[in-house]
Design an enzyme around this catalytic site. Structure first.
Site: not given
Lengths: 205, 252
Positions: B11, B130
């Site tokens: 990230d 997701d």
């Protein structure tokens, strides 16, 4: 200097950095004089065959690549760049390729996943200066079309994906790699280094 | 045959790796380029950068990170996060990214998948999904905006649609399993993998080498992605690969 042909397609930066890491000067270029004056030429490629061929033809680079190959200059087509070396492709309709090597690109057809994406093992089919100091190892493939050469003698290495898949081709000093040597770890870097060694002596110590 | 892939995910916010990284031997553990090179050396088969920058400057910084990373590593990498146009994709691909991950923007504007695939080839387009189990439906629902917003879309249907639109690969994160370290969501992963003919990267829940084995066998995944366990050195890529090789899984 190694000319990396820029025709508006693909991942040129990774290829040029890989060449530089191996000690060569790399120039990303669409200038015919620079391409024809280079010690070696790399034809990269990501994207669609038809678009790529159109770009190459309209810019006149198609003839420059053919000329470079005919002159005996080391030429390496990578991924789509390898497919472009052949006669034709059926990707999104029929398209003519550069016709430097005999054969065609066909879509993978069968009950398996397409694109053929990921690390797969090379199996050498014949000796080649590209394989100097190298064992059959894993390299990184990403493609939905694969090449069937008309002449088996150009087949240097295959990989197994539900069938023998053309991985490395070569005739004279013209080579093609279906996978991305610049993305294939140590094995890929070695293959690239072996191609570069055909281009002459490194300009940098 | 294709080797199963092990993929660490980083990230990145404003050019820095977030989610604290616990590496020794690194000059700067927050430098995504250095961390990417380390994972390359450790045997990662691929990398994913998730750009969580919220600002225009942060996104511009990401282009530079991509450019530098492409010059340092010898494995492919995907960049995702905040990509909402073909131009965004082009900039990142030109900078050296191999694949583009799109999530929220693909749900909002499915033609983005189509246009991206037409322009750059399916192999460049990774649709990230997701998914979270919806009790009432008895199946999984797609969430967007980093898992904050439900969509009313069934994950299996979206997966199939994404493939039709031209996605070359799916990055499937189980929101139920994510962060648990109890293992990947095998049911979800197998259901999606069975539903599509493109490779599926399973994400969320990895804690042990066995979890990777399970997701590659029962879960039918083509690749397994993890972040925290690799960053915190709870597990090394070599350990995972060593275990998988012992179990007869094809591994580079």
């Amino acid at each position: 200097m190694i000319a990396i042909i820029d025709y508006g397609m693909g991942n040129l930066h990774s290829v040029s950095k890989a060449v530089e890491r191996l000690g060569w000067e790399a120039e990303v270029t669409s200038d015919p004089a620079h391409i024809l004056g280079a010690d070696g030429v790399i034809l990269p490629g990501v994207g669609a065959f038809g678009d790529a061929m159109r770009e190459l033809s309209e810019s006149g680079l198609a003839d420059v690549v053919r000329q470079a190959a005919a002159s005996g200059k080391p030429l390496l087509g990578i991924c789509l760049g390898m497919q472009l070396l052949f006669g034709e492709s059926e990707e999104h309709g029929q398209h003519e390729g550069l016709g430097i090597l005999p054969g065609r690109a066909m879509r993978f057809a069968g009950e398996y996943k397409v694109p053929h994406m990921g690390w797969n093992r090379l199996a050498f089919r014949q000796d080649s200066p590209l394989f100097e100091g190298l064992e059959e190892g894993y390299v990184y493939f990403v493609h939905s079309y694969h090449v069937k050469p008309d002449d088996e003698s150009v087949l240097l290495a295959v990989t197994d994906y539900y069938q023998p898949v053309t991985a490395i081709v070569g005739r004279g000093r013209v080579f093609g790699m279906q996978f991305h040597p610049e993305k294939s770890g140590d094995v890929g870097m070695r293959l690239l280094a072996n191609f570069l060694s055909l281009c002459g002596t490194k300009p940098q110590a | 045959m294709l080797a199963k892939r092990i993929i660490p995910c980083l990230d990145v916010k404003d050019g820095r790796v977030v989610k604290g990284v616990n590496f020794v031997n690194l000059r700067d553990a927050g430098d995504p380029v250095e961390l990417a090179a380390l994972y390359d050396r450790e045997g990662a088969d691929e990398l994913v950068f998730l750009d969580i920058s919220a600002s225009v400057e942060g996104r511009a910084t990401m282009i530079e990170v991509v450019r530098q990373t492409a010059g340092e590593i010898t494995i492919p990498f995907t960049v995702g996060g905040g990509i909402s146009s073909v131009d965004d994709m082009k900039r990142l691909l030109r900078a050296g990214a191999d694949k583009i991950g799109i999530n929220t923007a693909a749900v909002r504007e499915p033609n983005l998948v189509l246009d991206g695939a037409r322009k750059f080839g399916s192999q460049c387009i990774v649709v990230a999904i997701d998914a979270k189990y919806n009790e009432a439906w008895g199946e999984w629902e797609v969430y967007t905006h980093g898992g904050r917003r439900e969509t009313g879309i069934r994950a299996l249907e979206w997966a199939k649609r994404a493939e039709e639109l031209g996605a070359g690969e799916l990055l499937l994160t189980s929101m139920d399993a994510d962060g648990t370290k109890d293992g990947f969501d095998l049911k979800l992963t197998a259901a999606v993998s069975d539903a599509v003919g493109i490779p599926v990267i399973a994400s969320g829940g990895a804690g042990t080498p066995e979890h990777f084995y399970d997701v590659f066998t029962a879960g039918k995944a083509d690749a397994g992605l993890a972040a925290t366990i690799f960053h915190y050195k709870e597990l090394s890529i070599a350990e995972v690969k060593g275990y998988l090789k012992e179990k007869g899984v094809d591994i580079r």
